[in-house]
Design a protein around this motif. Structure first.
Motif, PDB file in Angstrom:
ATOM      1  N   GLU A 252       0.829  -1.211   0.000  1.00 34.05           N
ATOM      2  CA  GLU A 252       0.000   0.000   0.000  1.00 34.05           C
ATOM      3  C   GLU A 252       0.863   1.260   0.000  1.00 34.05           C
ATOM      4  O   GLU A 252       0.433   2.316   0.486  1.00 34.05           O
ATOM      5  N   GLY A 253       2.064   1.159  -0.556  1.00 31.77           N
ATOM      6  CA  GLY A 253       2.971   2.302  -0.638  1.00 31.77           C
ATOM      7  C   GLY A 253       3.592   2.409  -2.019  1.00 31.77           C
ATOM      8  O   GLY A 253       2.943   2.147  -3.023  1.00 31.77           O
ATOM      9  N   TRP A 254       4.880   2.763  -2.069  1.00 34.01           N
ATOM     10  CA  TRP A 254       5.536   2.980  -3.356  1.00 34.01           C
ATOM     11  C   TRP A 254       5.880   1.662  -4.059  1.00 34.01           C
ATOM     12  O   TRP A 254       5.962   0.609  -3.436  1.00 34.01           O
ATOM     13  N   PHE A 255       6.075   1.768  -5.374  1.00 35.19           N
ATOM     14  CA  PHE A 255       6.293   0.608  -6.245  1.00 35.19           C
ATOM     15  C   PHE A 255       7.628   0.790  -6.959  1.00 35.19           C
ATOM     16  O   PHE A 255       7.931   1.873  -7.470  1.00 35.19           O
ATOM     17  N   SER A 256       8.451  -0.256  -7.012  1.00 33.32           N
ATOM     18  CA  SER A 256       9.795  -0.151  -7.586  1.00 33.32           C
ATOM     19  C   SER A 256       9.784   0.359  -9.030  1.00 33.32           C
ATOM     20  O   SER A 256      10.695   1.084  -9.442  1.00 33.32           O
ATOM     21  N   ARG A 257       8.770   0.012  -9.802  1.00 27.13           N
ATOM     22  CA  ARG A 257       8.714   0.445 -11.195  1.00 27.13           C
ATOM     23  C   ARG A 257       8.673   1.966 -11.301  1.00 27.13           C
ATOM     24  O   ARG A 257       9.172   2.549 -12.272  1.00 27.13           O
ATOM     25  N   ASP A 258       8.113   2.607 -10.277  1.00 26.66           N
ATOM     26  CA  ASP A 258       7.981   4.062 -10.309  1.00 26.66           C
ATOM     27  C   ASP A 258       9.223   4.788  -9.812  1.00 26.66           C
ATOM     28  O   ASP A 258       9.323   6.013  -9.958  1.00 26.66           O
ATOM     29  N   VAL A 259      10.165   4.057  -9.210  1.00 19.16           N
ATOM     30  CA  VAL A 259      11.370   4.699  -8.666  1.00 19.16           C
ATOM     31  C   VAL A 259      12.639   4.077  -9.248  1.00 19.16           C
ATOM     32  O   VAL A 259      13.724   4.226  -8.688  1.00 19.16           O
ATOM     33  N   ALA A 303      13.972   4.023   2.122  1.00 13.42           N
ATOM     34  CA  ALA A 303      12.886   3.086   2.416  1.00 13.42           C
ATOM     35  C   ALA A 303      11.538   3.774   2.537  1.00 13.42           C
ATOM     36  O   ALA A 303      10.496   3.164   2.280  1.00 13.42           O
ATOM     37  N   ALA A 304      11.507   5.038   2.912  1.00  7.76           N
ATOM     38  CA  ALA A 304      10.245   5.741   3.093  1.00  7.76           C
ATOM     39  C   ALA A 304       9.614   6.157   1.771  1.00  7.76           C
ATOM     40  O   ALA A 304       8.398   6.074   1.596  1.00  7.76           O
TER      41      ALA A 304
END
Length: 440
Positions: A252-259, A303-304
């Motif tokens: 329910e947080g960030w996704f590796s594809r976006d970063v 990590a955040a």
């Protein structure tokens, strides 16, 4: 000291009763050994580990062996609170019981100590780590073992003791568990995982236990690989860090594809290590890149947010390792090492130590706040380097250059309060912990 026992009812009443019986057999009564109320007890003002002449080892030049402190008979693992300067270790006492003890690394004086207890696996030292949440730190010991006759999967459990770093106040948590557990203390909570997608979360502040099964995970849209080989890797401030066959995300947080780092295949990220605030991940280069077949990129992510903090390219290994090296942070958290990788997180730089053919030629095990890392050439991993294997070296983060140390030099397990902590084993197979201050 308060003492609280918390259990997670994952199974029926039979196991609950069995746990009660085991607690009576193994847990003992608070203070039964010392005749004091349950709690941490303070040693005399002049602790046995007080500063003074100690065993002299061959160590790196920044440290002096003329003075320091020494502890004989400590556990294989130690834990350090850099904010307080306390180091925790376990000592074995009669009846296969263990006691957590602390020492002030700056002075060598003994700090608080916990009550002795018998873990579910009494023949081996419990594991030891540090976890932090909401500016509070805890030393954590945990052990995995059986209750009852061990005939059913529900007869095994994980027993954890959480000690407040400031005063030794203890909370006990017992979690029924089937199969060898994977315990992560990277924070802000403790995660027990089955190596796949099922996990239990423990809040160290409240000792609250919650279960999260695989079907409760949320998967990023459009990520087919996320549902393959799904594994919980640890916890971040935003939620659980979860990885699939290739990509990874915070539940329910960030996704590796976006970063994804620039120049990489956005669907190739694999998390390899988690620290308190960082995720170390491996990425394949974009297929159009000239070195895509021979190199890959290693990145440290915040990590955040998932944001890339530092990255570096390395040769692809001829054979994939069975386990990736654990990332190690400097006390202030500005530098990170893992295997043959080194990152200056403040400067946003990284370096891969390998020869011209792409073969890693050293393994880093420790890094200090002044930008010096210690490791060894020809060592299989950090544990072997710290045990005296390979050829010891130091690395200067300012220039990424290496210097050979004396062949018999011991490497510091950690450095805190200006004191390097070293371990060695004498001829009687007794483990020694020695604190040497910096010579400057």
């Amino acid at each position: 000291m308060r003492q609280k026992i918390v259990r997670l009812a994952l199974v029926g009443g039979v196991v609950f009763l069995a746990l009660l019986l085991l607690l009576a057999a193994f847990g003992g009564s608070p203070g039964e050994e010392d005749g004091t109320p349950g709690g941490a007890t303070a040693p005399a003002a002049t602790g046995a580990a007080g500063g003074g002449p100690v065993t002299r080892l061959s160590v790196p030049p920044p440290y002096t062996t003329d003075r320091g402190w020494e502890i004989i008979g400590s556990s294989p693992e130690v834990a350090v609170s850099h904010t307080s300067g306390l180091l925790a270790y376990l000592e074995r006492s009669a009846g296969d019981r263990y006691r957590l003890r602390t020492v002030d690394t700056a002075t060598g004086r003994l700090g608080w100590r916990g009550q002795a207890w018998r873990p579910p696996d009494p023949l081996h030292y419990p594991r030891l780590a540090t976890v932090a949440r909401d500016d509070r730190q805890y030393f954590v010991t945990w052990s995995y073992g059986k209750v009852g006759d061990g005939m059913s999967p529900s007869s095994t459990f994980v027993s954890l003791d959480l000690y407040d770093v400031t005063d030794g106040a203890r909370e006990r948590v017992e979690v029924p568990w089937s199969g060898a557990p994977d315990v992560s203390t990277s924070g802000p909570g403790i995660v027990i995982s089955d190596g796949r997608a099922n996990s239990v979360l423990i809040d160290p502040v409240t000792a609250t236990v919650s279960e999260l099964s695989a079907d409760e995970l949320t998967y990023p849209k459009g990520c087919r690989a996320c549902a393959q080989l799904t594994e919980v890797h640890g916890q971040t401030t935003g939620g659980l860090l979860v990885g699939g066959a290739r990509e990874f995300w915070v539940n329910e947080g960030w996704f590796s594809r976006d970063v994804a780092p620039r120049g990489t295949d956005r669907t190739s990220g694999v998390p390899t290590s988690v620290t308190s605030g960082q995720v170390l991940a491996r990425w394949s280069l974009d297929r159009k890149a000239k070195r895509a077949r021979t190199h890959e990129l290693w990145a440290v992510h915040d990590a955040a947010s998932g944001k890339v903090v530092a990255a570096v390219e390395c040769h692809r290994p001829a054979i994939e390792p069975g386990a990736y090296p654990q990332a190690v942070l400097s006390p202030a958290g500005d530098r990170l090492v893992a295997g043959n990788l080194a990152f200056d997180l403040k400067a946003g730089r990284g370096h891969c130590f390998e020869d011209e053919s792409g073969v890693p030629h050293l393994t880093l095990a420790t890094v200090t706040d002044d930008g010096i890392a210690y490791g060894a050439e020809n060592a299989r991993d950090a544990s072997e380097a710290l045990a005296g294997g390979g050829l010891p070296v130091s690395v200067d983060f300012a220039t990424w250059t290496t210097d050979r140390l004396a062949r018999d030099a011991r490497l510091p397990l950690t450095e805190t309060t200006g004191v390097g902590v070293f371990r060695w084993t004498d001829r009687q197979e007794r483990a020694h912990l020695i604190g040497y201050p910096r010579s400057d």
